[in-house]
Scaffold this motif. Structure first.
Motif, short mmCIF file in Angstrom:
data_model
loop_
_atom_site.label_atom_id
_atom_site.label_comp_id
_atom_site.label_asym_id
_atom_site.label_seq_id
_atom_site.Cartn_x
_atom_site.Cartn_y
_atom_site.Cartn_z
N ASN A 83 0.87 -1.17 0.00
CA ASN A 83 0.00 0.00 0.00
C ASN A 83 0.91 1.22 0.00
O ASN A 83 1.55 1.53 0.99
N ILE A 84 0.99 1.88 -1.17
CA ILE A 84 1.94 2.99 -1.31
C ILE A 84 1.44 4.22 -0.56
O ILE A 84 0.29 4.62 -0.72
N ILE A 85 2.31 4.77 0.24
CA ILE A 85 1.95 5.99 0.97
C ILE A 85 2.63 7.20 0.35
O ILE A 85 2.06 8.28 0.29
N TYR A 86 3.83 6.98 -0.13
CA TYR A 86 4.63 8.13 -0.55
C TYR A 86 5.50 7.74 -1.74
O TYR A 86 6.06 6.65 -1.78
N VAL A 87 5.59 8.63 -2.73
CA VAL A 87 6.49 8.41 -3.87
C VAL A 87 7.34 9.66 -4.04
O VAL A 87 6.81 10.78 -4.07
N ASN A 109 3.02 -2.96 4.05
CA ASN A 109 2.49 -4.25 3.62
C ASN A 109 2.33 -5.12 4.87
O ASN A 109 2.50 -4.64 5.99
N SER A 110 2.00 -6.40 4.64
CA SER A 110 1.71 -7.24 5.80
C SER A 110 2.93 -7.37 6.72
O SER A 110 2.79 -7.61 7.91
N ALA A 111 4.14 -7.19 6.15
CA ALA A 111 5.35 -7.33 6.98
C ALA A 111 5.60 -6.07 7.81
O ALA A 111 6.22 -6.13 8.85
#
Lengths: 156, 227
Positions: B67-71, B89-91
């Motif tokens: 799930n991208i938060i920042y680019v 992510n799940s990790a």
């Protein structure tokens, strides 16, 4: 930045129209509306679009706008039958606008423009608010005490 | 006449078939394709680039449920050595390096072990632990890197939850403006709502990106994703 500037312009426009309005009710409601939007911009500046800010906007703004609409409808129903009829007309126009926004956004979403979900939801919110207004207006009309039924000589 | 029509129909079907087949096969996206699609690279908006970088990360099979938060753009801003993507992510929290051809070349998972107060940096592509230590030591190591990262956009709005929430924010602002605008409210309300909703969904990411730039790794913010 562009959206922020546009929203600030709307807020300033509301405040100015409130300041120069000669109708006391319009003066208060335009000022309150303009200040509410400026507060929204300021809170986002201070805390960013955090979930807490978003939930606060939705809860305070949502409940506030529903109660305010209800209060305004009842007040107009009691005091101004001509404006009351305009309110009903306005809520129907608003419902139609919301419905059109919803339909166009839904078509755009199906066509693959996923960002249209934003406007789809907004359209539904507009329809819901217009329905709330319309139901309130119809309930009051059903009570049958609208002054427009009075003879013209009585209302002047 | 009938023959001419039949030939035209057949020719159309034959010409259309390859494009139909090609449409079903996913085409690799390269920087060259991007440039040809959008013209000069300078005319590509930050949002377009950010979206393409996010897509490159999201479609990488080695990253699970990202799930991208920042680019952001990495390297001297004018040159741009590549792109960096941060997300959950799940990790836990992950950080991905994407090169100029929009290929994921490095990916790291950051896991926080609360009981030991330790951060573990895991190389996702090579599957090995790179670093383990205290959070403050890690922050000291990565903090100078922030000068080489420029924000391109924040992609929290890619998630449905943010889009739906922003549409509610737009709807509320629209309703307030409608309620106070009088007879023209049916028009001014939706306009104000659309501006507010777009600000929340598309303007907000910039504000978040700037906040992130000030402090690239905020463990408090990501704590929820690390547990």
């Amino acid at each position: 930045m562009l959206f922020e500037a546009l929203l600030s312009l709307i807020a300033i426009g509301l405040i100015l129209s409130g300041l120069f309005s000669k109708i006391p009710l319009r003066k208060v409601e335009s000022l309150v509306g303009g200040v509410a939007i400026l507060l929204l911009i300021a809170s986002v500046h201070l805390w960013g679009w955090t979930p807490k800010v978003m939930i606060s906007i939705i809860l305070i703004g949502g409940a506030g706008s529903l109660f305010y609409a209800r209060w305004k409808i009842v007040k107009t129903w009691k005091e101004d039958p001509v404006q009351f009829r305009k309110l009903r007309q306005g809520s129907l126009y608003y419902m139609l606008t919301g419905f059109l926004i919803f339909i166009f956004s839904a078509v755009a979403m199906v066509a693959g423009f996923s960002d249209a979900l934003l406007f789809c939801g907004m359209g539904l919110m507009f329809v819901a608010f217009a329905l709330w207004e319309y139901v309130n207006i119809r309930v009051l009309e059903a009570r049958g005490a609208v002054k427009e039924d009075l003879p013209k000589s009585a209302t002047g | 006449m009938r023959k001419l029509l039949s030939v035209t129909c057949l020719a159309t079907i034959l010409l259309a078939l390859p494009s139909l087949v090609l449409a079903q096969v996913p085409q690799p996206i390269s920087w060259g394709i991007l440039k040809s699609r959008y013209g000069q690279s300078d005319t590509v908006s930050r949002m377009d680039v950010a979206k393409m970088v996010a897509n490159a990360i999201l479609t990488d099979p080695r990253l699970n449920d990202p799930n991208i938060i920042y680019v952001g753009k990495l390297g001297p801003i004018e040159q741009g050595y590549g792109y960096v993507g941060v997300g959950k992510n799940s990790a836990g929290v992950f950080l991905v390096y994407v090169n100029g051809n929009l290929a994921v070349t490095h990916a790291f998972d950051f896991d926080y072990i609360e009981s030991m107060n330790q951060v573990v940096v895991f190389d996702v592509l090579n599957k090995k632990v790179l670093w383990a230590g205290k959070p403050e030591e890690f922050l000291g190591d990565v903090a100078p890197a922030r000068d080489h990262v420029a924000p391109l956009g924040w992609f929290g709005h890619e998630s449905k939850a943010r889009t739906v929430t922003c549409s509610a924010v737009g709807g509320i602002v629209g309703n307030i403006v409608k309620a106070v605008s009088g007879p023209v409210g049916w028009f001014t309300g939706p306009v104000a709502g659309a501006i507010a909703g777009s600000w929340c969904a598309f303007g907000g990411p910039e504000a978040m990106a700037e906040a992130f730039e000030r402090n690239p790794i905020e463990f408090d913010r990501f704590k929820g994703g690390m547990k």
